[in-house]
Design an enzyme around this catalytic site. Sequence first.
Site, PDB file in Angstrom:
ATOM      1  N   HIS A 208       0.855  -1.195   0.000  1.00 31.24           N
ATOM      2  CA  HIS A 208       0.000   0.000   0.000  1.00 31.24           C
ATOM      3  C   HIS A 208       0.890   1.244   0.000  1.00 31.24           C
ATOM      4  O   HIS A 208       1.985   1.227   0.572  1.00 31.24           O
ATOM      5  CB  HIS A 208      -0.897   0.043   1.239  1.00 31.24           C
ATOM      6  CG  HIS A 208      -1.779  -1.155   1.421  1.00 31.24           C
ATOM      7  ND1 HIS A 208      -2.861  -1.397   0.592  1.00 31.24           N
ATOM      8  CD2 HIS A 208      -1.766  -2.169   2.318  1.00 31.24           C
ATOM      9  CE1 HIS A 208      -3.468  -2.516   0.997  1.00 31.24           C
ATOM     10  NE2 HIS A 208      -2.829  -3.008   2.028  1.00 31.24           N
TER      11      HIS A 208
ATOM     12  N   GLU B  54       3.453  -6.752   2.457  1.00 28.43           N
ATOM     13  CA  GLU B  54       2.743  -5.547   2.913  1.00 28.43           C
ATOM     14  C   GLU B  54       3.709  -4.523   3.491  1.00 28.43           C
ATOM     15  O   GLU B  54       3.392  -3.813   4.445  1.00 28.43           O
ATOM     16  CB  GLU B  54       1.622  -5.879   3.922  1.00 28.43           C
ATOM     17  CG  GLU B  54       0.604  -4.741   4.011  1.00 28.43           C
ATOM     18  CD  GLU B  54      -0.625  -5.032   4.853  1.00 28.43           C
ATOM     19  OE1 GLU B  54      -0.768  -6.163   5.347  1.00 28.43           O
ATOM     20  OE2 GLU B  54      -1.473  -4.131   4.977  1.00 28.43           O
TER      21      GLU B  54
END
Lengths: 342, 342
Positions: free
Chosen positions: A8, A283
Amino acid sequence: MIIDCHGHYTTTPAAHQTFRDAQLARLDDPGLPVPAPTAISDDEIRDSIESNQLRVQSERGTDMTLFSPRASSMEHHVTDPATAAAWARACNDLIHRVTGLFPRNFAAVCQLPQTPGGELTGSVAELRRCVGELGFVGCNLNPDPSGGYWTGPPMTDEYWYPLYEALAELDVPAMIHVSQSRNPDAHTLGAHYLNADTSVFMQLVQGDLFARFPSLRFVIPHGGGAVPYHWGRYQGLTVRMGRPPLAGHVMGNVFFDSCVYHQAGMDLLLRVIGPGNVLFASEMLGAVRGINPETGSGWDDTKRYADRAGLGEHDLQQVFEDNARRVYPRLDAQLKSAEAAG
Amino acid sequence: MIIDCHGHYTTTPAAHQTFRDAQLARLDDPGLPVPAPTAISDDEIRDSIESNQLRVQSERGTDMTLFSPRASSMEHHVTDPATAAAWARACNDLIHRVTGLFPRNFAAVCQLPQTPGGELTGSVAELRRCVGELGFVGCNLNPDPSGGYWTGPPMTDEYWYPLYEALAELDVPAMIHVSQSRNPDAHTLGAHYLNADTSVFMQLVQGDLFARFPSLRFVIPHGGGAVPYHWGRYQGLTVRMGRPPLAGHVMGNVFFDSCVYHQAGMDLLLRVIGPGNVLFASEMLGAVRGINPETGSGWDDTKRYADRAGLGEHDLQQVFEDNARRVYPRLDAQLKSAEAAG
């Protein structure tokens, strides 16, 4: 090639949040003007990526990250559809610029403008814009737009069908990813994320979604929540409930990412679920940053765990690259096109 | 001696449910008379136990089960305090009769008459009655009486303090155990139970409950939900959030049971959490019944997994017996008293 399917943009330039703050301020005071996304220069984007995600890619020896807007900032609990649409568009446009600046290192995954119980028309439109016009290869799909209160229908409900039809038509998968928890009982990073992964998997066991949408593909992140650790429970429940075996009923369409931040967890994931249903992911830079003092490496340096999980070369190749190309065919096409262009 | 710290009376004679049905019918029609618990004979109780839990104990070679009312039937979502009080009393009285009939095989753990957001006065009173008058050794405590909507405060909130004070004074632990899920998003056995375990653990990481109640002890069932599988995540989050290390902050007071229904899960639990914080348990006859066709033994035959987890004799002794005696001192006292009596 090592593809990280879960990253992200957690390091956006501050101006991006300024726009969001202006959006939220206008919801409190509708007399304020409708804000426009704040200008962000290419250099600001470059700086925010080069010193963070690109640096970590290089340090850890990974090649390509599937990159989406910050999950906790999707804030689907905000109920106004126009606000959600403008926010998703701004977030996705920023991701598009990152992939334009670093096409060899990032591929784009979009945020949808969901709202609690709201129509999915806007989400379908944004998905089509991102995939059809901007080259995105997948989306994040929030199974609980309420933010920790679970007031909407399960993922097997017809409510979601318009989105599934678009996903099937565009041949892109959805990563099942909630946003921030508004519920003090469920910490966003330490409970809500994992609980959502677990709940959705069980919804899929209970339902027959993939009979209706045989080509639909979901990536369940954070190593599948509690599911692999409780795999015997799910197998036993499946039999007790008279559901079809998990292999054909669910696991032909569901993949777990490898965001499990210690060796024992990674070992279990790969041992129990098998390399055919696991997509490498870290992540980074995400929920868990910093260095494990016992190993001297980052908690979320999942490549180290995967390297040491005892997989053979073929299995590791599946986890690191082949599964991602199969689950994200538009990524595969982009990679092949880039390879052909040299 | 092998102590199973987690069993529910899931095989009660049908008359018990008849009483519950009459209770619920009266909530719909207050003109009906207040029902009394239906008469159940000792022979009916004997039959329901001998052919089920006692048979399985014998087959698997375990000795003593900490036995409480059926968890999914606690139904704390029913808001009427008088109904909750009468139901908990009837359930607990039945458990008391089981332990009276089979004192060598079962020790009693009680259900509390919780209601969503309701005062805990009745729960404290029922705890005192069960422990003080009937010889119960622990209780089940529901962190989400709403049944899957999580509308109440976290377990670290002052709301719970009256109960914690009573638990500390009586020196009995609480097993953190939700009841049935009313939320279609979270299947009771395949999501809600595990999510509750995970959420409460994280609440304890966030708070400082054991600084306020240093002798309070919680058993988190179902192998600790997702927690051991994501142990690296919790260690990393703890550092990132500036919380004290888990060992002293949480794990001096929190224990995981071993209800994990496959070998890989049990291996991970014992490897990561260590034998000092794991209490043997199977939850038979519980969520997952039936035989794993690959092994030919029951999914919930957790003793087989524990036996094969590679623990040394001392560690296995901790998991099978010593930890339970330490966490449940009233059980230890009862066992010593029975041993002294021959």
